[in-house]
Write a protein that holds these residues in place. Sequence first.
Motif, PDB file in Angstrom:
ATOM      1  N   THR A   1       0.829  -1.208   0.000  1.00 26.30           N
ATOM      2  CA  THR A   1       0.000   0.000   0.000  1.00 26.30           C
ATOM      3  C   THR A   1       0.866   1.261   0.000  1.00 26.30           C
ATOM      4  N   SER A   2       1.987   1.226   0.686  1.00 22.96           N
ATOM      5  CA  SER A   2       2.893   2.387   0.676  1.00 22.96           C
ATOM      6  C   SER A   2       3.461   2.609  -0.718  1.00 22.96           C
ATOM      7  N   TRP A   3       3.822   1.525  -1.388  1.00 21.29           N
ATOM      8  CA  TRP A   3       4.331   1.626  -2.761  1.00 21.29           C
ATOM      9  C   TRP A   3       3.284   2.274  -3.667  1.00 21.29           C
ATOM     10  N   PHE A   4       2.059   1.865  -3.528  1.00 23.12           N
ATOM     11  CA  PHE A   4       1.006   2.402  -4.380  1.00 23.12           C
ATOM     12  C   PHE A   4       0.732   3.873  -4.066  1.00 23.12           C
ATOM     13  N   MET A   5       0.803   4.235  -2.811  1.00 23.07           N
ATOM     14  CA  MET A   5       0.582   5.636  -2.439  1.00 23.07           C
ATOM     15  C   MET A   5       1.679   6.535  -3.006  1.00 23.07           C
ATOM     16  N   ILE A   6       2.904   6.065  -3.002  1.00 25.57           N
ATOM     17  CA  ILE A   6       4.001   6.853  -3.586  1.00 25.57           C
ATOM     18  C   ILE A   6       3.782   7.012  -5.086  1.00 25.57           C
ATOM     19  N   LEU A   7       3.344   5.939  -5.739  1.00 26.25           N
ATOM     20  CA  LEU A   7       3.041   6.028  -7.173  1.00 26.25           C
ATOM     21  C   LEU A   7       1.937   7.052  -7.429  1.00 26.25           C
TER      22      LEU A   7
END
Length: 519
Positions: free
Chosen positions: A399-405
Amino acid sequence: MDRNNTYGGFQGPPCPPPYPQPYPQPYIPASAAVPKVKEKPEYNKAEIVLSVFILIAAFCFVRYVLFHAMGFITTGVFAAIIIISAVYMKKKECSFSAFNKVLMVILFIFTIVFSITSNNLIKVLNALFLFGGISYLVYSVGAGNSGVERYLPFALTKAVFEYPFSCFDKQAAITSDSLSKSKAGSNAKYIFIGLLLTVPLTAIVAALLMSADDGVERILTNLADSIFSMEFWNVLIQLSLALPCSLYMFGMLYKNTHRKDIKVLDPQVCKQKIFNMRFVSNLVIYTAVTPICILYVMFFISQANYFLSAFSNDLPEGFTYADYARRGFFELFAVALINLGVLVFMSLHSKKAGKEKPFALKLYSIVLSVFTIILITTAMSKMVMYINRYGLTRLRVYTSWFMILLAFVFIMIIIKQFRFEMKFARNLAVIFTLMFAVLCFSRPEAVIVKYNIEMYRSGQLEELDKDSILEMSDDGLLEALREDAVTKEEVNENKYRSYERYSYGRYNISSIMVDMLTE
């Protein structure tokens, strides 16, 4: 004299006509009068050879990608598909621009992912990425592209759907035509007919022999059990699925190399399609979005202490770290997705958009984007607080990866309001590829285990959750073994719990090294 008498100059009954009158004939349309002759596909030896290799590649794709956990063999399958495509297109005198060569190298690099990780989610996502990437590579080479199109979604639609399915029947037609012209094909047809005819007779003879002798019965029973085993039915199902996959891949390559009457991607047509989507008055858009913006601002101001406490690492009264981070994070995540949907709707459906976008619409886009970036930053601060307290998990990483994207997407939306000529699709494709490469090649579960062990040994984590480590793939187990956080016995008890450890799924670097350390 009766002048109405047609056939004589005297009064009396008329003479019969010199020939009988024809019966009225039914109307036959011109299109139905001449039967359509089915046009034979254009092909030569290259297409025949391609058909064979594509069928083999399709079967391997179904067997080693869809039916078995992915590993070294999957790397080989995707690499083979790229090589087959490149060789065939080179044979058809397609030129490879520098952009297409770079794209092909990137795809080759991503095929390695299946060999270095045992994380099944990463493998599935990578397979989807390569599927789309190979389709686009073939399209781009056929079109002679020197870069990513401005209208990338339209290009991907043609590459993945329109072109392959428009020639979906070409492989079958070429195979049928080539076999009908060759002596070997005719012989194969007669052999197949002979085998069909002998099946019932052979079955009767076998049944009689089995009744007459126990030895023959045992031999034939064992033979039947071996032939008609579960693996036989698996292979049969895989072959049935490989056929449409083969037709798809062949159609994709055939369409992009035989470009006669092809509907190329026309930027003007794409521009017109986007223009036709603009049917909502800008005033309606402003009226609808204004209350949302006001609501967001009011919500943010009223909850400022609650949300912004994440930046100072302070816990609001009445909350545990788990409740505070989980509740706030997923609320902000949902708001970010809603804002993205609103911005997309505004850009696509406002009557005045694109180059004609008025200042008010740009302002609304910037305000929503800036507000969303603040929310994403707050959400990530909450997540960092949670991670510092309880460590990493797979859900927290993904989820953190997706939020950064998402944050990168909103930053590009802001830049787009000031620089209309910025190639949004190209920049987004580059950012996504880099982010996805980080996700795949970092082997997230190995990072999770290493981080949690270091946090535990430094005293920042109260306890190390061995159960969650042992539930991970071999990426996490390998790191835990290297750090002596788990024993060989514990790993051996748990490593075969999931299906990817069976069959071909264990053929990757992580699984092989785990086996070496535990056996």
